[in-house]
Design a protein around this motif. Structure first.
Motif, PDB file in Angstrom:
ATOM      1  N   GLY A  86       0.826  -1.207   0.000  1.00 13.02           N
ATOM      2  CA  GLY A  86       0.000   0.000   0.000  1.00 13.02           C
ATOM      3  C   GLY A  86       0.862   1.260   0.000  1.00 13.02           C
ATOM      4  N   TRP A  87       1.959   1.227   0.741  1.00 19.49           N
ATOM      5  CA  TRP A  87       2.824   2.421   0.728  1.00 19.49           C
ATOM      6  C   TRP A  87       3.704   2.416  -0.482  1.00 19.49           C
ATOM      7  CZ3 TRP A  87       5.902   0.598   5.499  1.00 19.49           C
ATOM      8  CH2 TRP A  87       5.035   0.385   6.588  1.00 19.49           C
ATOM      9  N   ASN A  88       4.143   1.225  -0.852  1.00 18.42           N
ATOM     10  CA  ASN A  88       5.157   1.169  -1.887  1.00 18.42           C
ATOM     11  C   ASN A  88       4.799   0.086  -2.897  1.00 18.42           C
ATOM     12  OD1 ASN A  88       7.415   1.112  -3.422  1.00 18.42           O
ATOM     13  ND2 ASN A  88       8.815   1.351  -1.705  1.00 18.42           N
ATOM     14  N   PRO A  89       3.925   0.434  -3.835  1.00 18.23           N
ATOM     15  CA  PRO A  89       3.410  -0.587  -4.760  1.00 18.23           C
ATOM     16  C   PRO A  89       4.456  -1.075  -5.753  1.00 18.23           C
ATOM     17  CG  PRO A  89       2.442   1.555  -5.217  1.00 18.23           C
ATOM     18  CD  PRO A  89       3.357   1.743  -4.054  1.00 18.23           C
ATOM     19  N   ASN A  90       5.611  -0.410  -5.836  1.00 14.77           N
ATOM     20  CA  ASN A  90       6.575  -0.793  -6.870  1.00 14.77           C
ATOM     21  C   ASN A  90       7.837  -1.410  -6.292  1.00 14.77           C
ATOM     22  OD1 ASN A  90       4.997  -0.004  -9.010  1.00 14.77           O
ATOM     23  ND2 ASN A  90       5.634   2.121  -8.783  1.00 14.77           N
ATOM     24  N   HIS A  91       7.681  -2.302  -5.358  1.00 17.92           N
ATOM     25  CA  HIS A  91       8.852  -2.945  -4.780  1.00 17.92           C
ATOM     26  C   HIS A  91       8.963  -4.347  -5.376  1.00 17.92           C
ATOM     27  CE1 HIS A  91      11.657  -4.498  -1.883  1.00 17.92           C
ATOM     28  NE2 HIS A  91      11.833  -3.294  -1.412  1.00 17.92           N
ATOM     29  N   PRO A  92       9.979  -4.583  -6.248  1.00 18.84           N
ATOM     30  CA  PRO A  92      10.003  -5.844  -7.007  1.00 18.84           C
ATOM     31  C   PRO A  92      10.055  -7.083  -6.124  1.00 18.84           C
ATOM     32  CG  PRO A  92      12.039  -4.585  -7.290  1.00 18.84           C
ATOM     33  CD  PRO A  92      11.080  -3.690  -6.599  1.00 18.84           C
ATOM     34  N   ILE A  93      10.842  -7.028  -5.031  1.00 23.90           N
ATOM     35  CA  ILE A  93      10.958  -8.227  -4.201  1.00 23.90           C
ATOM     36  C   ILE A  93       9.622  -8.537  -3.540  1.00 23.90           C
ATOM     37  CG2 ILE A  93      12.177  -9.280  -2.278  1.00 23.90           C
ATOM     38  CD1 ILE A  93      14.488  -7.355  -2.871  1.00 23.90           C
ATOM     39  N   LEU A  94       8.992  -7.489  -3.028  1.00 22.24           N
ATOM     40  CA  LEU A  94       7.697  -7.703  -2.382  1.00 22.24           C
ATOM     41  C   LEU A  94       6.673  -8.220  -3.376  1.00 22.24           C
ATOM     42  CD1 LEU A  94       7.513  -4.589  -0.057  1.00 22.24           C
ATOM     43  CD2 LEU A  94       7.840  -6.949   0.605  1.00 22.24           C
ATOM     44  N   LEU A  95       6.725  -7.689  -4.595  1.00 23.45           N
ATOM     45  CA  LEU A  95       5.783  -8.141  -5.615  1.00 23.45           C
ATOM     46  C   LEU A  95       6.005  -9.616  -5.931  1.00 23.45           C
ATOM     47  CD1 LEU A  95       5.582  -5.112  -8.028  1.00 23.45           C
ATOM     48  CD2 LEU A  95       3.703  -6.164  -6.803  1.00 23.45           C
ATOM     49  N   SER A  96       7.276  -9.996  -6.018  1.00 26.98           N
ATOM     50  CA  SER A  96       7.524 -11.398  -6.358  1.00 26.98           C
ATOM     51  C   SER A  96       7.093 -12.292  -5.197  1.00 26.98           C
ATOM     52  CB  SER A  96       8.985 -11.601  -6.730  1.00 26.98           C
ATOM     53  OG  SER A  96       9.725 -12.052  -5.635  1.00 26.98           O
ATOM     54  N   GLN A  97       7.258 -11.756  -3.972  1.00 21.12           N
ATOM     55  CA  GLN A  97       6.776 -12.523  -2.829  1.00 21.12           C
ATOM     56  C   GLN A  97       5.261 -12.653  -2.849  1.00 21.12           C
ATOM     57  OE1 GLN A  97       8.713 -10.526   0.464  1.00 21.12           O
ATOM     58  NE2 GLN A  97       9.897 -12.385   0.811  1.00 21.12           N
ATOM     59  N   LYS A  98       4.620 -11.577  -3.287  1.00 21.75           N
ATOM     60  CA  LYS A  98       3.173 -11.635  -3.409  1.00 21.75           C
ATOM     61  C   LYS A  98       2.783 -12.724  -4.399  1.00 21.75           C
ATOM     62  CE  LYS A  98      -0.885  -8.839  -4.361  1.00 21.75           C
ATOM     63  NZ  LYS A  98      -1.411  -7.603  -4.920  1.00 21.75           N
ATOM     64  N   GLY A  99       3.575 -12.775  -5.494  1.00 24.39           N
ATOM     65  CA  GLY A  99       3.325 -13.814  -6.491  1.00 24.39           C
ATOM     66  C   GLY A  99       3.398 -15.196  -5.866  1.00 24.39           C
ATOM     67  N   GLU A 117      12.043  -5.143 -12.765  1.00 27.33           N
ATOM     68  CA  GLU A 117      13.433  -5.604 -12.789  1.00 27.33           C
ATOM     69  C   GLU A 117      13.676  -6.465 -14.027  1.00 27.33           C
ATOM     70  OE1 GLU A 117      15.457  -5.945  -8.432  1.00 27.33           O
ATOM     71  OE2 GLU A 117      14.291  -7.624  -9.123  1.00 27.33           O
ATOM     72  N   PRO A 118      13.711  -5.847 -15.189  1.00 23.22           N
ATOM     73  CA  PRO A 118      13.799  -6.639 -16.424  1.00 23.22           C
ATOM     74  C   PRO A 118      15.151  -7.343 -16.586  1.00 23.22           C
ATOM     75  CG  PRO A 118      13.816  -4.304 -16.918  1.00 23.22           C
ATOM     76  CD  PRO A 118      13.668  -4.414 -15.443  1.00 23.22           C
ATOM     77  N   GLU A 119      16.116  -7.043 -15.695  1.00 26.11           N
ATOM     78  CA  GLU A 119      17.428  -7.658 -15.835  1.00 26.11           C
ATOM     79  C   GLU A 119      17.627  -8.839 -14.888  1.00 26.11           C
ATOM     80  OE1 GLU A 119      19.788  -6.652 -18.079  1.00 26.11           O
ATOM     81  OE2 GLU A 119      18.193  -5.375 -18.861  1.00 26.11           O
ATOM     82  N   ASN A 120      16.654  -9.118 -14.070  1.00 22.59           N
ATOM     83  CA  ASN A 120      16.841 -10.130 -13.038  1.00 22.59           C
ATOM     84  C   ASN A 120      16.273 -11.481 -13.471  1.00 22.59           C
ATOM     85  OD1 ASN A 120      16.913 -11.679 -10.746  1.00 22.59           O
ATOM     86  ND2 ASN A 120      16.336  -9.991  -9.381  1.00 22.59           N
ATOM     87  N   PRO A 121      17.150 -12.482 -13.721  1.00 18.43           N
ATOM     88  CA  PRO A 121      16.657 -13.773 -14.228  1.00 18.43           C
ATOM     89  C   PRO A 121      15.731 -14.485 -13.234  1.00 18.43           C
ATOM     90  CG  PRO A 121      18.988 -13.879 -13.673  1.00 18.43           C
ATOM     91  CD  PRO A 121      18.602 -12.448 -13.594  1.00 18.43           C
ATOM     92  N   ASP A 122      15.952 -14.276 -11.917  1.00 22.37           N
ATOM     93  CA  ASP A 122      15.108 -14.944 -10.923  1.00 22.37           C
ATOM     94  C   ASP A 122      13.633 -14.627 -11.125  1.00 22.37           C
ATOM     95  OD1 ASP A 122      17.268 -16.091  -9.775  1.00 22.37           O
ATOM     96  OD2 ASP A 122      17.557 -14.468  -8.303  1.00 22.37           O
ATOM     97  N   ARG A 123      13.372 -13.347 -11.456  1.00 21.99           N
ATOM     98  CA  ARG A 123      11.972 -12.936 -11.638  1.00 21.99           C
ATOM     99  C   ARG A 123      11.346 -13.710 -12.799  1.00 21.99           C
ATOM    100  NH1 ARG A 123      12.718 -11.646  -7.618  1.00 21.99           N
ATOM    101  NH2 ARG A 123      13.538  -9.729  -6.727  1.00 21.99           N
ATOM    102  N   TYR A 124      12.108 -13.846 -13.897  1.00 22.35           N
ATOM    103  CA  TYR A 124      11.578 -14.566 -15.058  1.00 22.35           C
ATOM    104  C   TYR A 124      11.369 -16.032 -14.727  1.00 22.35           C
ATOM    105  CZ  TYR A 124      12.405 -10.527 -18.013  1.00 22.35           C
ATOM    106  OH  TYR A 124      12.361  -9.296 -18.569  1.00 22.35           O
ATOM    107  N   PHE A 125      12.309 -16.574 -13.968  1.00 23.86           N
ATOM    108  CA  PHE A 125      12.202 -17.978 -13.591  1.00 23.86           C
ATOM    109  C   PHE A 125      10.929 -18.226 -12.796  1.00 23.86           C
ATOM    110  CE2 PHE A 125      13.205 -21.237 -10.318  1.00 23.86           C
ATOM    111  CZ  PHE A 125      13.179 -22.328 -11.167  1.00 23.86           C
ATOM    112  N   GLN A 126      10.694 -17.325 -11.863  1.00 18.89           N
ATOM    113  CA  GLN A 126       9.499 -17.454 -11.027  1.00 18.89           C
ATOM    114  C   GLN A 126       8.234 -17.377 -11.879  1.00 18.89           C
ATOM    115  OE1 GLN A 126       9.527 -14.522  -7.980  1.00 18.89           O
ATOM    116  NE2 GLN A 126       8.173 -15.696  -6.662  1.00 18.89           N
ATOM    117  N   LEU A 127       8.240 -16.405 -12.780  1.00 18.28           N
ATOM    118  CA  LEU A 127       7.096 -16.232 -13.673  1.00 18.28           C
ATOM    119  C   LEU A 127       6.908 -17.479 -14.528  1.00 18.28           C
ATOM    120  CD1 LEU A 127       4.938 -14.289 -14.730  1.00 18.28           C
ATOM    121  CD2 LEU A 127       6.609 -13.399 -16.338  1.00 18.28           C
ATOM    122  N   ALA A 128       8.034 -17.993 -15.038  1.00 19.21           N
ATOM    123  CA  ALA A 128       7.953 -19.166 -15.914  1.00 19.21           C
ATOM    124  C   ALA A 128       7.354 -20.353 -15.167  1.00 19.21           C
ATOM    125  CB  ALA A 128       9.342 -19.520 -16.437  1.00 19.21           C
TER     126      ALA A 128
END
Lengths: 472, 244
Positions: free
Chosen positions: A339-352, A375-386
């Motif tokens: 709610g305070w910080n909607p653009n935090h990539p780690i928190l978003l991935s944790q939400k995922g 974070e378009p450069e972070n492979p972990d995010r893509y892996f999680q999405l995949a």
């Protein structure tokens, strides 16, 4: 008599109207120092502005026969191109002080604020902390019966806060504080009553601790904020795992104990709240690595309780909640922080991850996609999405996400394993086998040594040691 | 509010340079046509007495428009209301241009440009009416400014043509009667011409209606106060203005 009556306040937003208070009547405790707590956007600052008479509610009124200061906040109140002295002079004139008195007052302000030569420089060059110090010192020049403070973090460092505290204590009999703050430690320093704003409701607590408890629902807060008071429990908690009891591990054990002792001392000596929070956070991480989830959780909670605004404290805390299976609590925390910080990539991935575990796959995909965008450069995010897309049977998408991850990190072994499974689902057997072989090659190269606890622990210990060197 | 003068430390000299620049430009053009005086006045004096009130007028209007947003930080103190800012800016502008006017006229006088003063009390009277007129408009502007952001673009467009029809560089006595009928509705023209009549002996204007000027001034003030009273809270309430 200090109350607000039928207060309604709303803001126009893009579609319609957002009500922060709707027809609220509340009696405030009189002659008391009050902390106003609540999540961002609950209307804390608006309430302060209304109390200070510089903002108007849609309807309703504030009944109070005491003099209020202006809301002391991070922004506003000063003209940027005038010097500190000129600004204070201006405000003194606005409040009708005579010329002789202004001279004296300005010197007092200069001394209290500790700004020194910066007092003669334009306010525009000031840091946030300096601004807050000046603002607070200026307000001390007048005999307000209530001091309205919006985020006292704006009142400089720990040292100045103590000075402020002392000055306030001198005025104790005539001056009270109404304060908005996110930091429990600061609020404790100044207030004994609490008001909690939440979902358009206003709840008055005669005891600040009750208010804090109501505000931090996930955390069971100890009565004292100081770490040292429960430091003795630390040894109990840190009893080494069975695996470490062997002779060969005696030295390790000793070293671990030494570090713990050092930690104790550090905690005892540290009087900066920020450090205390960081120490708690690190302890939490340490316990997490040792596999002691419950203890880890406790320390993470304390870290967050001490410094609620530090976003770096949340991801490990959430991991802990995941480990303990407290998903409901995790959701609540996540939603509050996002709610305070909607653009935090780690928190978003944790939400995922969280949504995935709850079976709410669509929301998970949305969260992960925004994490990827951030974070378009972070492979972990893509892996999680995949892997999520794989579970959702969106194989085409999963394939492209996995390939991107591999492109970003060509030695990303788990991703090859996933890739192989995705390809198999798509009946592309040959490629699947190839990916699996690649996975095999990569894992055999970097195979972890056999279960050598000593090695793992000494790694952790040296890591912790270096961390604490940094703190020092 | 006195500290607001600090902002204009550099602006002081501009208060004199700006009208002088206009006067110079007009004088050169006028000199090219060969005539040396206008309606019995030497032209630097004539232009000067026209441009200063006009600059004052457009200046206060534009300043009032932004007075609320520019002084936002001062509303942190509950005693400070938007009209204080309008009033302060207005007083400041009048003071600056008054000093500038007196200074420029006396400089011209010492350098031998001849003119004879007519009525000082009359001049001050006109200035007082002008002040009320500007105050009324200023209040209206202060209300309009924050509520309609576009006004900051529109106002200059409206003021520009006013420059042409306010008698800054022509005397009304030279204007044919059939145009006078329309021109005399312009209060700024009234002010400028009235000032000249009161300042200089032998200056004449074809219509003299102090009643009209007073009426316009007081009604502007009345409407201004009304508009201000109506919207004062809204100007201070957060969410109306800041969210834009």
């Amino acid at each position: 008599m200090f109350r607000i009556e039928n207060l309604t306040k709303s803001y126009r937003i893009n579609n319609g109207r957002h009500y922060i208070f709707k027809d609220i009547t509340v009696d405030f405790p009189e002659n008391a120092n009050i902390a106003i707590l609540g999540p961002n956007g609950a209307g804390k600052s608006s309430l302060l502005r209304i109390l200070g008479g510089i903002d108007y509610p849609d309807s309703g009124r504030v009944i109070c026969d005491k003099t209020m200061s202006w809301p002391l906040g991070i922004a506003g109140g000063f003209i940027g191109h005038l010097t500190g002295r000129e600004n204070c002079d201006l405000v003194c004139r606005i409040y009708g002080l005579n010329k002789v008195k202004i001279e004296d007052t300005l010197e007092t302000i200069k001394e209290l604020s500790g700004l020194g030569k910066y007092f003669e420089e334009p306010i525009g060059y000031y840091s946030t902390g300096m601004n807050g110090r000046l603002n607070f010192s200026l307000s001390m020049a007048f005999d307000f019966e209530y001091l309205l403070i919006d985020e006292l973090t704006s009142v400089g460092d720990r040292h100045f806060r103590e000075k402020a505290r002392n000055t306030l204590d001198e005025k104790r009999s005539t001056c009270n504080v109404i304060m908005v703050s996110h930091s429990a430690a600061i609020v404790r320093d100044f207030c004994e009553h609490g008001i909690l704003l939440k979902d358009g409701q206003m709840q008055v607590f005669d005891n600040l601790d009750d208010a804090l408890k109501a505000y931090f629902p996930a955390a069971d807060i100890p009565k004292t904020a100081r770490l040292s008071s429960y430091g003795s429990d630390l040894d109990d908690v840190l009893k080494l795992p069975q695996e470490l009891e062997g002779d060969s591990n005696q030295t390790l054990k000793r070293r671990l104990n030494l570090i713990l002792k050092e930690l104790h001392e550090q905690i005892d000596q540290s009087d900066r709240i920020e450090d205390e929070a960081t120490v708690c956070h690190r302890l939490g991480v340490l316990f997490f690595q040792l596999g002691k989830w419950n203890d880890s959780l406790e320390f993470h909670q304390k870290a967050i309780y001490l410094d609620e605004q530090n976003l770096a404290f949340y991801p490990p805390y959430l991991n802990c909640l995941f480990q303990l299976g407290r998903l409901e609590d995790a959701i609540e925390v996540l939603e509050r922080v996002l709610g305070w910080n909607p653009n935090h990539p780690i928190l978003l991935s944790q939400k995922g991850t969280l949504m995935q575990r709850l079976g709410r796959n669509e929301e998970a995909v949305i969260a992960l996609k925004s994490a990827v965008d951030l974070e378009p450069e972070n492979p972990d995010r893509y892996f999680q999405l995949a892997s999520l897309q794989h579970i959702n049977a969106q194989f085409e998408d999963a394939l492209s996400s996995a390939l991107t991850a591999i492109k970003l990190n060509p030695n990303f072994s788990p991703c090859f394993e996933l890739l192989s499974r995705i390809l198999a689902e798509m009946n592309r057997w040959e490629e699947s086998v190839e990916a699996k072989l690649k996975f095999g090659r990569l894992t055999s190269e970097s195979k972890p040594s056999p279960r050598d606890w000593g090695k793992i622990y000494s790694d952790i210990i040296s890591k912790v040691e270096t961390e604490f060197r940094k703190v020092k | 509010m006195k500290s607001r003068f600090g902002r204009y430390k550099l602006g002081y000299s501009w208060a004199i340079l700006e009208p002088l620049g206009y006067v110079g430009a007009f004088s050169i053009i006028r000199m090219a046509f060969g005539s040396s005086d206008i309606a019995g006045l030497s032209f630097p004096i004539f232009f000067c007495s026209g441009i200063i009130p006009f600059l004052l007028f457009s200046g206060t209007l534009m300043q009032s428009l932004t007075s609320v947003s520019a002084n936002h930080s001062l509303f942190t103190y509950r005693h400070v209301k938007p009209y204080h800012c309008v009033l302060a800016r207005l007083c400041l502008e009048f003071a600056i241009y008054f000093v500038a006017g007196v200074f420029i006229l006396s400089v011209f006088y010492t350098f031998g440009v001849q003119f004879a003063l007519s009525s000082i009390s009359g001049t001050l009277g006109i200035l007082a009416l002008f002040f009320l007129f500007c105050l009324g408009l200023g209040l209206i502007m202060a209300v309009i400014g924050p509520l309609f952001r576009e006004s900051e673009k529109i106002m200059p467009i409206l003021i520009r043509p006013l420059f042409l029809i306010s008698g800054v560089f022509f005397p009304t006595i030279e204007v044919p009667d059939r145009y006078i009928v329309y021109l005399q509705w312009n209060p700024v023209l009234h002010v400028i011409e009235f000032l000249r009549v009161n300042l200089f002996l032998n200056y004449e204007m074809p219509f003299q209606s102090i009643a009209y000027l007073s009426l316009v001034s007081f009604s502007s003030l009345f409407v201004g106060i009304l508009a201000y009273r109506w919207k004062e809270k809204k100007l201070l309430t957060s969410g109306t203005i800041r969210l834009r």
